[in-house]
Write a protein that holds these residues in place. Structure first.
Motif, PDB file in Angstrom:
ATOM      1  N   LEU A 101       0.851  -1.187   0.000  1.00 57.89           N
ATOM      2  CA  LEU A 101       0.000   0.000   0.000  1.00 57.89           C
ATOM      3  C   LEU A 101       0.887   1.238   0.000  1.00 57.89           C
ATOM      4  O   LEU A 101       1.796   1.362   0.817  1.00 57.89           O
ATOM      5  CB  LEU A 101      -0.905   0.001   1.239  1.00 57.89           C
ATOM      6  N   VAL A 102       0.614   2.168  -0.911  1.00 57.77           N
ATOM      7  CA  VAL A 102       1.345   3.433  -0.957  1.00 57.77           C
ATOM      8  C   VAL A 102       0.494   4.501  -0.272  1.00 57.77           C
ATOM      9  O   VAL A 102      -0.591   4.837  -0.745  1.00 57.77           O
ATOM     10  CB  VAL A 102       1.664   3.852  -2.407  1.00 57.77           C
ATOM     11  N   VAL A 103       0.974   5.004   0.870  1.00 54.00           N
ATOM     12  CA  VAL A 103       0.259   6.050   1.600  1.00 54.00           C
ATOM     13  C   VAL A 103       0.757   7.394   1.077  1.00 54.00           C
ATOM     14  O   VAL A 103       1.928   7.739   1.227  1.00 54.00           O
ATOM     15  CB  VAL A 103       0.511   5.944   3.125  1.00 54.00           C
ATOM     16  N   ARG A 104      -0.135   8.135   0.476  1.00 57.51           N
ATOM     17  CA  ARG A 104       0.207   9.440  -0.118  1.00 57.51           C
ATOM     18  C   ARG A 104      -0.705  10.485   0.512  1.00 57.51           C
ATOM     19  O   ARG A 104      -1.927  10.479   0.284  1.00 57.51           O
ATOM     20  CB  ARG A 104      -0.009   9.369  -1.624  1.00 57.51           C
ATOM     21  N   ALA A 105      -0.129  11.372   1.332  1.00 57.60           N
ATOM     22  CA  ALA A 105      -0.937  12.344   2.061  1.00 57.60           C
ATOM     23  C   ALA A 105      -0.093  13.574   2.393  1.00 57.60           C
ATOM     24  O   ALA A 105       1.126  13.468   2.569  1.00 57.60           O
ATOM     25  CB  ALA A 105      -1.491  11.723   3.344  1.00 57.60           C
ATOM     26  N   PRO A 106      -0.718  14.765   2.516  1.00 55.93           N
ATOM     27  CA  PRO A 106       0.028  15.960   2.926  1.00 55.93           C
ATOM     28  C   PRO A 106       0.587  15.798   4.340  1.00 55.93           C
ATOM     29  O   PRO A 106      -0.051  15.220   5.210  1.00 55.93           O
ATOM     30  CB  PRO A 106      -1.034  17.077   2.885  1.00 55.93           C
ATOM     31  N   ALA A 107       1.797  16.316   4.560  1.00 55.94           N
ATOM     32  CA  ALA A 107       2.444  16.269   5.874  1.00 55.94           C
ATOM     33  C   ALA A 107       2.690  17.701   6.333  1.00 55.94           C
ATOM     34  O   ALA A 107       3.507  18.409   5.748  1.00 55.94           O
ATOM     35  CB  ALA A 107       3.755  15.498   5.797  1.00 55.94           C
ATOM     36  N   ARG A 108       1.992  18.126   7.387  1.00 57.55           N
ATOM     37  CA  ARG A 108       2.084  19.508   7.841  1.00 57.55           C
ATOM     38  C   ARG A 108       3.420  19.826   8.518  1.00 57.55           C
ATOM     39  O   ARG A 108       3.740  20.987   8.742  1.00 57.55           O
ATOM     40  CB  ARG A 108       0.937  19.825   8.814  1.00 57.55           C
ATOM     41  N   GLY A 109       4.202  18.805   8.813  1.00 63.10           N
ATOM     42  CA  GLY A 109       5.486  19.019   9.473  1.00 63.10           C
ATOM     43  C   GLY A 109       6.687  18.788   8.575  1.00 63.10           C
ATOM     44  O   GLY A 109       7.793  18.559   9.062  1.00 63.10           O
ATOM     45  N   LEU A 110       6.475  18.850   7.253  1.00 64.39           N
ATOM     46  CA  LEU A 110       7.555  18.586   6.297  1.00 64.39           C
ATOM     47  C   LEU A 110       7.594  19.717   5.272  1.00 64.39           C
ATOM     48  O   LEU A 110       6.619  19.949   4.559  1.00 64.39           O
ATOM     49  CB  LEU A 110       7.338  17.236   5.603  1.00 64.39           C
ATOM     50  N   PHE A 111       8.731  20.433   5.222  1.00 69.69           N
ATOM     51  CA  PHE A 111       8.841  21.627   4.385  1.00 69.69           C
ATOM     52  C   PHE A 111      10.063  21.547   3.474  1.00 69.69           C
ATOM     53  O   PHE A 111      11.120  21.049   3.881  1.00 69.69           O
ATOM     54  CB  PHE A 111       8.981  22.889   5.251  1.00 69.69           C
ATOM     55  N   HIS A 112       9.898  22.074   2.284  1.00 67.74           N
ATOM     56  CA  HIS A 112      11.022  22.271   1.373  1.00 67.74           C
ATOM     57  C   HIS A 112      11.399  23.742   1.425  1.00 67.74           C
ATOM     58  O   HIS A 112      10.596  24.618   1.091  1.00 67.74           O
ATOM     59  CB  HIS A 112      10.635  21.875  -0.056  1.00 67.74           C
ATOM     60  N   LEU A 113      12.624  24.034   1.881  1.00 72.29           N
ATOM     61  CA  LEU A 113      13.090  25.417   1.990  1.00 72.29           C
ATOM     62  C   LEU A 113      13.502  25.933   0.615  1.00 72.29           C
ATOM     63  O   LEU A 113      14.155  25.227  -0.161  1.00 72.29           O
ATOM     64  CB  LEU A 113      14.274  25.511   2.956  1.00 72.29           C
ATOM     65  N   TRP A 114      13.111  27.182   0.344  1.00 65.42           N
ATOM     66  CA  TRP A 114      13.436  27.756  -0.957  1.00 65.42           C
ATOM     67  C   TRP A 114      14.940  27.893  -1.132  1.00 65.42           C
ATOM     68  O   TRP A 114      15.670  28.240  -0.198  1.00 65.42           O
ATOM     69  CB  TRP A 114      12.793  29.133  -1.106  1.00 65.42           C
TER      70      TRP A 114
END
Length: 321
Positions: free
Chosen positions: A252-265
């Motif tokens: 099973l591939v769990v694909r969901a938004p993660a509010r604690g994971l950021f990509h810094l510019w």
């Protein structure tokens, strides 16, 4: 929590709460068929014996690595305490600086759970992650594939633990990607600290739903599925290839938004040596990273806006005189 809808069955809800003891979480599973809600499971999840091996491929970028380690010290060492860091470094340029940052962190925090692997040849993200995953000698372990410009919280690490399970599921979080802070906060003068910049709003960034590079999965699943295509060089492509292999597997591939994971510019440069498909992907990513559609529009039409403001100011002055 997470939920997903099976078209022919109903909706499954996974709700997670803090437990009574340290490193304990409480997970509730509910299934709602196309009818009343059904309780599926109520369980305690002990995460104390779930270490995470964070694997990072790197070449140069010592300043970014120093910034990453500031967050790592706070989140992984002070708060979580169940993390191993594997850095796979390409080349010799800035290698002593990166080693020094690791060694200083080790002395300052009494932190020994890290590995440093040095490789020759040009940078290849897929090869670096593949080497880092296969170098582990401590049995099966949960891995988090991470880049140097990623910022994460302690809550995200627990999401990583909850949403990956050996032989059953892998976690592909959707991270929130920061826009260029120079454009967002430029009119405020000095930029606010990183922690204050990471606010989830439409004007500060976007959900990177086309990115599959950051993932949590067990080493056994990664090995069994064949790992990365190490022949892919440079930027992009290897993560999508691995993701598609999992989609066609029994996991099973769990694909969901993660509010604690950021990509810094960071400023993105697309090398002329990239083949056309990779170059196009790189340029699309570069355009999306700068600002929102509305903000880019304001920049594009700034001369017209400035001319309008001058006219309005002139009219206002003329009325007063």
């Amino acid at each position: 929590g997470l939920y997903r809808t099976e078209k022919d069955k109903g909706t499954l809800y996974e709700l997670t709460f803090k437990g009574e003891r340290n490193h304990e979480l409480r997970r509730l599973l509910f299934f709602r068929p196309f009818g009343p809600v059904m309780k599926v499971r109520n369980e305690r999840v002990d995460t104390s014996s779930m270490p995470i091996n964070i694997i990072m491929p790197l070449a140069k970028r010592a300043d970014k690595f120093r910034q990453f380690m500031q967050n790592f010290k706070e989140v992984c060492i002070r708060k979580d305490g169940r993390v191993h860091l594997t850095v796979v470094y390409f080349g010799k340029d800035q290698v002593s600086e990166v080693r020094g940052i690791l060694e200083n962190t080790s002395k300052e925090m009494n932190f020994k759970n890290f590995s440093f692997i040095q490789l020759n040849g040009e940078f290849s993200r897929g090869r670096g992650l593949d080497v880092g995953a296969r170098a582990w000698r401590g049995g099966n372990v949960l891995m988090f594939f991470c880049d140097v410009d990623i910022y994460f919280t302690a809550d995200f690490l627990n999401s990583c633990r909850l949403n990956a399970q050996p032989g059953k599921k892998v976690f592909y979080p959707v991270l929130f990607s920061q826009y260029n802070p120079g454009l967002i906060y430029g009119h405020h003068g000095a930029l606010p600290p990183i922690e204050q910049q990471l606010v989830i709003k439409k004007d500060t960034g976007f959900w990177r739903d086309f990115g599959f590079g950051m993932t949590c999965q067990y080493r056994s699943d990664f090995i069994n599925i064949g790992g990365f295509d190490v022949d892919i060089k440079g930027w992009g492509g290897e993560d999508v290839h691995l993701y598609r292999k999992y989609l066609h597997s029994q996991l099973l591939v769990v694909r969901a938004p993660a509010r604690g994971l950021f990509h810094l510019w960071h400023e993105k440069r697309c090398a002329d040596e990239l083949p056309p498909d990779q170059y196009k992907m790189c340029m699309q990513s570069k355009a999306m990273n700068e600002a929102s559609h509305g903000q880019l529009g304001m920049l594009f039409f700034r001369h017209e806006i400035e001319a309008h403001l001058r006219k309005q100011k002139h009219k206002s002055a003329a009325k007063k005189s």
